[in-house]
Every structure is written in C-alpha cells, then in structure tokens.
Motif scaffolding. Sequence first.
Motif, PDB file in Angstrom:
ATOM      1  N   ASP A  64      12.819  -5.250   8.910  1.00  0.00           N
ATOM      2  CA  ASP A  64      12.880  -5.509   7.274  1.00  0.00           C
ATOM      3  C   ASP A  64      12.544  -4.239   6.390  1.00  0.00           C
ATOM      4  O   ASP A  64      12.600  -3.077   6.991  1.00  0.00           O
ATOM      5  CB  ASP A  64      11.873  -6.463   6.868  1.00  0.00           C
ATOM      6  N   GLU A  65      12.596  -4.281   5.127  1.00  0.00           N
ATOM      7  CA  GLU A  65      12.481  -3.239   4.268  1.00  0.00           C
ATOM      8  C   GLU A  65      11.003  -2.563   4.394  1.00  0.00           C
ATOM      9  O   GLU A  65      10.954  -1.144   4.322  1.00  0.00           O
ATOM     10  CB  GLU A  65      12.562  -3.552   2.716  1.00  0.00           C
ATOM     11  N   ILE A  66      10.134  -3.139   4.892  1.00  0.00           N
ATOM     12  CA  ILE A  66       8.748  -2.445   5.128  1.00  0.00           C
ATOM     13  C   ILE A  66       8.740  -1.690   6.310  1.00  0.00           C
ATOM     14  O   ILE A  66       8.475  -0.712   6.291  1.00  0.00           O
ATOM     15  CB  ILE A  66       7.582  -3.791   5.248  1.00  0.00           C
ATOM     16  N   TYR A  67       9.500  -2.158   7.121  1.00  0.00           N
ATOM     17  CA  TYR A  67       9.491  -1.398   8.429  1.00  0.00           C
ATOM     18  C   TYR A  67      10.473  -0.012   8.108  1.00  0.00           C
ATOM     19  O   TYR A  67      10.021   1.037   8.614  1.00  0.00           O
ATOM     20  CB  TYR A  67      10.065  -2.165   9.542  1.00  0.00           C
ATOM     21  N   ALA A  68      11.674  -0.384   7.591  1.00  0.00           N
ATOM     22  CA  ALA A  68      12.465   0.817   7.320  1.00  0.00           C
ATOM     23  C   ALA A  68      11.884   1.809   6.389  1.00  0.00           C
ATOM     24  O   ALA A  68      11.734   3.001   6.532  1.00  0.00           O
ATOM     25  CB  ALA A  68      13.693   0.292   6.560  1.00  0.00           C
ATOM     26  N   GLY A  69      10.996   1.434   5.451  1.00  0.00           N
ATOM     27  CA  GLY A  69      10.091   2.443   4.563  1.00  0.00           C
ATOM     28  C   GLY A  69       9.185   3.003   5.308  1.00  0.00           C
ATOM     29  O   GLY A  69       8.880   4.187   5.268  1.00  0.00           O
ATOM     30  N   GLU A  70       8.622   2.649   6.343  1.00  0.00           N
ATOM     31  CA  GLU A  70       7.620   3.134   7.195  1.00  0.00           C
ATOM     32  C   GLU A  70       8.190   4.355   7.854  1.00  0.00           C
ATOM     33  O   GLU A  70       7.693   5.455   7.842  1.00  0.00           O
ATOM     34  CB  GLU A  70       7.103   2.295   8.310  1.00  0.00           C
ATOM     35  N   GLN A  71       9.321   4.250   8.550  1.00  0.00           N
ATOM     36  CA  GLN A  71      10.056   5.142   9.202  1.00  0.00           C
ATOM     37  C   GLN A  71      10.633   6.379   8.107  1.00  0.00           C
ATOM     38  O   GLN A  71      10.577   7.473   8.587  1.00  0.00           O
ATOM     39  CB  GLN A  71      11.538   4.566   9.848  1.00  0.00           C
ATOM     40  N   GLN A  82       1.457  19.611  -1.783  1.00  0.00           N
ATOM     41  CA  GLN A  82       0.457  18.938  -1.414  1.00  0.00           C
ATOM     42  C   GLN A  82       0.115  17.509  -2.020  1.00  0.00           C
ATOM     43  O   GLN A  82      -0.224  16.660  -1.665  1.00  0.00           O
ATOM     44  CB  GLN A  82      -1.180  19.975  -1.524  1.00  0.00           C
ATOM     45  N   GLN A  83       0.600  17.560  -3.357  1.00  0.00           N
ATOM     46  CA  GLN A  83       0.475  16.418  -4.322  1.00  0.00           C
ATOM     47  C   GLN A  83       1.572  15.356  -3.875  1.00  0.00           C
ATOM     48  O   GLN A  83       1.228  14.246  -3.711  1.00  0.00           O
ATOM     49  CB  GLN A  83       0.756  16.805  -5.604  1.00  0.00           C
ATOM     50  N   TYR A  84       2.692  15.988  -3.366  1.00  0.00           N
ATOM     51  CA  TYR A  84       3.660  15.094  -2.910  1.00  0.00           C
ATOM     52  C   TYR A  84       3.322  14.135  -1.522  1.00  0.00           C
ATOM     53  O   TYR A  84       3.323  13.303  -1.571  1.00  0.00           O
ATOM     54  CB  TYR A  84       5.044  15.873  -2.874  1.00  0.00           C
ATOM     55  N   ALA A  85       2.679  15.021  -0.737  1.00  0.00           N
ATOM     56  CA  ALA A  85       2.112  14.604   0.603  1.00  0.00           C
ATOM     57  C   ALA A  85       1.297  13.629   0.298  1.00  0.00           C
ATOM     58  O   ALA A  85       1.173  12.627   1.047  1.00  0.00           O
ATOM     59  CB  ALA A  85       1.354  15.373   1.446  1.00  0.00           C
ATOM     60  N   GLN A  86       0.324  13.792  -0.832  1.00  0.00           N
ATOM     61  CA  GLN A  86      -0.790  12.704  -1.157  1.00  0.00           C
ATOM     62  C   GLN A  86      -0.123  11.540  -1.637  1.00  0.00           C
ATOM     63  O   GLN A  86      -0.710  10.299  -1.380  1.00  0.00           O
ATOM     64  CB  GLN A  86      -1.849  13.433  -1.767  1.00  0.00           C
ATOM     65  N   SER A  87       0.897  11.651  -2.278  1.00  0.00           N
ATOM     66  CA  SER A  87       1.503  10.471  -2.901  1.00  0.00           C
ATOM     67  C   SER A  87       2.193   9.865  -2.047  1.00  0.00           C
ATOM     68  O   SER A  87       2.107   8.513  -2.048  1.00  0.00           O
ATOM     69  CB  SER A  87       2.329  11.177  -4.233  1.00  0.00           C
ATOM     70  N   LEU A  88       2.631  10.305  -1.176  1.00  0.00           N
ATOM     71  CA  LEU A  88       3.342   9.607  -0.118  1.00  0.00           C
ATOM     72  C   LEU A  88       2.400   8.735   0.745  1.00  0.00           C
ATOM     73  O   LEU A  88       2.637   7.699   1.124  1.00  0.00           O
ATOM     74  CB  LEU A  88       4.200  10.531   0.927  1.00  0.00           C
ATOM     75  N   ARG A  89       1.467   9.450   1.208  1.00  0.00           N
ATOM     76  CA  ARG A  89       0.142   8.780   2.063  1.00  0.00           C
ATOM     77  C   ARG A  89      -0.387   7.492   1.139  1.00  0.00           C
ATOM     78  O   ARG A  89      -0.583   6.427   1.596  1.00  0.00           O
ATOM     79  CB  ARG A  89      -0.884   9.545   2.374  1.00  0.00           C
ATOM     80  N   ASN A  90      -0.488   7.717  -0.179  1.00  0.00           N
ATOM     81  CA  ASN A  90      -1.101   6.625  -0.936  1.00  0.00           C
ATOM     82  C   ASN A  90       0.067   5.418  -1.341  1.00  0.00           C
ATOM     83  O   ASN A  90      -0.455   4.389  -1.269  1.00  0.00           O
ATOM     84  CB  ASN A  90      -1.573   7.388  -2.167  1.00  0.00           C
ATOM     85  N   HIS A  91       1.065   5.841  -1.457  1.00  0.00           N
ATOM     86  CA  HIS A  91       2.169   4.900  -2.270  1.00  0.00           C
ATOM     87  C   HIS A  91       3.182   4.356  -1.295  1.00  0.00           C
ATOM     88  O   HIS A  91       4.083   3.598  -1.685  1.00  0.00           O
ATOM     89  CB  HIS A  91       2.777   5.365  -3.524  1.00  0.00           C
ATOM     90  N   GLY A  92       3.076   5.276  -0.016  1.00  0.00           N
ATOM     91  CA  GLY A  92       4.646   4.696   0.826  1.00  0.00           C
ATOM     92  C   GLY A  92       6.047   5.087   0.262  1.00  0.00           C
ATOM     93  O   GLY A  92       5.890   6.370  -0.466  1.00  0.00           O
ATOM     94  N   ALA A  93       6.682   4.063   0.447  1.00  0.00           N
ATOM     95  CA  ALA A  93       8.034   4.035   0.013  1.00  0.00           C
ATOM     96  C   ALA A  93       8.423   4.401  -1.268  1.00  0.00           C
ATOM     97  O   ALA A  93       9.285   4.842  -1.879  1.00  0.00           O
ATOM     98  CB  ALA A  93       9.073   3.005   0.810  1.00  0.00           C
TER      99      ALA A  93
END
Length: 634
Positions: free
Chosen positions: A569-576, A620-631
Amino acid sequence: MAGRINDDDVKAVRDAVPIDAVVSEYLQLRSAGGGNLKGLCPFHDEKSPSFQVSPSKGLFHCFGCQEGGDTIAFVMKIDHLSFSETVERLAALAGITLRYEEGGYNPTHQRGERVRLVEAHKAAAQFYVEQLDSAEAEIGRKFLAGRGFDQSAAEHFGVGYSPAGWDHLTRYLRGKGFSDKELTLSGLSQEGRRGPIDRFRGRLMWPIRDITGEVVGFGARKLRDDDNGPKYLNTPETAIYKKSQVLYGIDLAKKEIAKTSRAVVVEGYTDVMACHLAGVTTAIATCGTSFGGDHIKILRRLLMDHASAEVVFTFDGDAAGQKAALRAFEDDQKFAAETSIAITPGGMDPCDLRLAKGDAAVASLVETRTPLFEFAIRHVVSRHNLETPAGRAAALDEAAPIVANIKNIAIQHESAVQLAGILGILDTQFVVKRVAQLARWARDRGGRGPAAPQDRRPTPSYDAAPSHPSGPALNLRSPAHRTERELLKLALQRPELVSPAFDAYGADEFTAPPYAAVRQVIEEAGGAEQGAQNASDYLAQVREAAPNDTVRALVTELAVEPIMRKTVDEIYAGEQLIRVRLRAVDRRILDVQGTLARLGGPHADPEQLAAVQNELWVLQQYAQSLRNHGAAAL
C-alpha cells in the motif's frame, strides 16, 4: 520479401494471448503468491522452480538463468522461431488477422517457414484420416481392429492411412498451395526420378504432436509383405521435428501428468493407445529413439519435481527390455522424481496385455511397479556367484555405488539394508556404512574445486546503458541495494503508489549501477507517473526504452519478482521512498563534511566555506525532517 507486421497488430496479439495460457502448454505452473505463477524453467535444468510468470503484466522471468520477456519472447525462445513467425502463430490462436505494411498480405509467401511446415502437417494429418475410410485402407482398419482399437479410438488419436500410390499426398498438398520445396523440407515428400513423391505410402499413420498439440511429424506402420521398408518409418529430422525432443501422446497426457505427478513411459504408438483406453492416461512414448535427456526435460517441467512425483517405465521382460531399463537407469539421477519399472508378464507389451487380459491388467501393471534402482541392483547382483565370499564381495563392490547414488537418504538406508539381505551378508551395518561412505565421498568430490570454465557466467554488462553513477557491484545482502530493488519493483509494478515522488529521484540516488540504469530507463519511458496513467502500455514502453538486452532483462526481472510484503500500500511504498532518499541524503552529508574538513584550514575562502556550511545545514535539516515526518517530507 515479407512485409513488416503492423505495430498495432503486434500489440493486439500480445494483449490477446494470456502469457500463462501459453506457458502452461509447456510446463506446469503453480501459485507463487501475489498473483504470480511458478514452474521449472524450460531454458535450463533446475531442481526447484525459479521460473515465474506474471499474468497481470504479461511477463515471465527466470531467477536462475535470467531469461525473461513477454509472450512473444517466450515462444520465440522455446520454439526457436523468428519474431514474425511467433506473431503469426499467436495471431492464429487469437483469431487476429495481421496487416503487413510492405507489399500487403500474401499468406503463401509471407508466413514463416515453421508456420508453413506445421500447416502442411496439419493438412496431411486430415488427408490421412480421410483416407482411412477408403476401400484400400481396409487392411489398416483390420490391423487396428486386431489390436483392439475401434473407429472411435482411431479418431481420438488421429490415426490415418497413406495411399499406396506414388504421389497422392504430394498432389493434394500442391492443390492446397504448398510448394515442392516446402513439401520436401517438411519430410512429407521426397525426391523421385520425376519430381517429389510421397514419403509414406500404403501405411497406417500416427500423427506425432508436440506438447502444444501441433502435428510436427508422423509414425508409419508397414501393413503389406511387399513393402520392403522398415516396420516403422518415421518423419526425418526437420526444422519442426527432432525425435529426441518429442514424446508421442504428450499432448493428450500432459494435463493428467501435471495433475497426478506421474508419467508412464511405454515403447510404441499402440502401447500409448492401449494404456489411454485402459485408463492410464499419463502414458507417452518416444518416437524411434531411446528415452534420453531432452525427453527428461519435457517431463520434469510437467512433474515439477515434487517428492511424490514418479516416472514409470514399462519394458518387456526379455533381454532387450532389460537392456532398455538399465539404459533408463543411467539417466535416473537427472530426475528429482522417483523412477520405477513395470515388467510386462510373458514378454507382452501393454497393447498385447490389453488384448489378452483386458483393461484392468494394463492398469494393474503400473501399480505393480518396482523402483528402478532395485531392478538395477538385482540385475548387477545376478552376474555374481553369491555362494562364495569372493562373489558376494564383488557383487557388493558393484552394487554399493548404485545404492549410494539414491537421492532420498531414507530410501538409500533402506536399500542398503535390502542389499545386505540380497547378498546374504549377515553384518547389515557393514553394508550400510559402506554405502554411506561412498555417498559421502561422492558428495565431497562434487563439492570440491572451482567451477569448470564453461560453467562460469560472464558478469552482465551495463556499460551500454545511459550514463549512471559508479557504485558497488550488485549485492542483495546490502540493505541499501535491497531497498533500491524494492523501490524499483514498486515503480514498475505499482507506479501509482510511488508517483509522482519517484520521478523526482535522480539516478545517483541508486548506488548499484544496474539499478541506476533501470531508473534512467523508467525516466526515458515517461516516468512512474506515466505508468500510473497508462498501465496497459507502461511496462512495454519501459522495456523498449532499455538500451540493451542486459538492462531489458533486469527490467523484466524486477517487474515479475514478488514485492517483499503481503500488503502493498501507500504506507509501504512511502517507507521505501524514504529509505532510498534518506540514504542518498546521508551519503551527501558525508561528502559535504569531507569537503568542509578540507576547507577548514587558515587559507580557506570565507565565501566558499560559508556556502558549504550552509549546504551541510540544509541537508541535515532535510534528513531530520525525513526521519520525523516520513513521506510527507518528500
């Protein structure tokens, strides 16, 4: 010159003929999960199925030998046809009339050679069937009746009759538009003093069909004493008939063989008929040659090599029959299935047995089979004098390696115990240990040393692909490579789940060069968004955009390989998507940190240093945002 087949017609053929229906004509397919099917690859020998078919995508791929493609590619490869011949054959199956863009359509001149030869055989088979009703063919009808076959049996197997004249069939096929060259190439005619004459004359005719049911040759039985030819005369080797690669009756038996995981190998056409009429509908026979490696490949694809699969050979009990059985045993290890032998009583073949004792006797013949290795052991032992210690020792030396080669360890142990009893050796454990030692030595020899040069595959080249970043070799143990592979599978199989975010990913975000090449090809085909909007043509467009066969094969592989999640689903796709992007950002952070360290000296350019520091902060800010907010941060 043959015209080029219209592109729209090629697409119509590709869409109209389901790939699983075509592949199922050649091998047994079973569910592989996720809507895919699997079977034993017809293009290389294997013991467990690595060949997968995706009906929804119209593609196949073997994860063992890397063969892959669409329906047309499969038929081209397995039947050694040209592209046009394959399209013509599939079009005939689908009832599609093809258009040719150069010079119009001429069915006589523009069809491929193989298609024409098959059509000639189809017409010949019908001609022979019709001739069986003639007055001249009474001798043939009496022959069939004398062996217990009535008219319905003859019709079921397509048995016919070739007239005794010189050129009855030749003239008939000429009238159907076939040239003398085609008739000679087909093996239906041969050169005479004044032109082509019939190859088969005054004989009972059995059509030999390939696994798809197409007539590719004939077996002809002598009926008259004044016929100086052999008892059985077969079609010569032609472009469509290779006797080592056909099995008589396989078209009728294949479904039951796949269903029951059992095949019964008999010696002749009438034996196949007798077995089928007696209820043994898995019977097949070779066509004028001994049972060999190519025949084994045909059966293995149908049997799927399940533990319960079995091949039963039936042979006469005479010396010739025993010799044939031992010859079959030499190939036993090529089967993953168990092999057995059924010796017919009194030297009768299944046809004679049915005549003498009825259908039940034929059916029970198969049920009273003996494992082929046991037959081979007893045959070897019979050559020695077991009354003397020297004779028993010699028999053990010759028979023990046979038992050691038995694949099933449990059966191997039981057979070793049985061998001790046959030889009259009271110390059973001595024989068991001897067999186990031989088996261990065989395994050790098989596993030592480098692979033979001819077995080494060259490393696939992606150099012809569009430019892509360098990176480590493909390694599925690498978490990064596994995630990149999963994302590409999603982009090919479920583009609607990763679009439009995927299309913003650069090829440099894929660390494996093969994956970077596939990413580039998807972009050239219009991207995943194109796939989400036009799913029916998407994969074909991606495959066509591939710069070479290596990249195209990887596209096919990724399009067929199951996604590593039951719920996609979209969740799994977002994780990848996040994992691939985050690893790319982290790699860039490391690069920038390295640059910053090099610029940190007393002579650093303040503006350049500030720019690098600013890029590092943004990353670094972008990486932190990806980790915090995901897709949501993409």
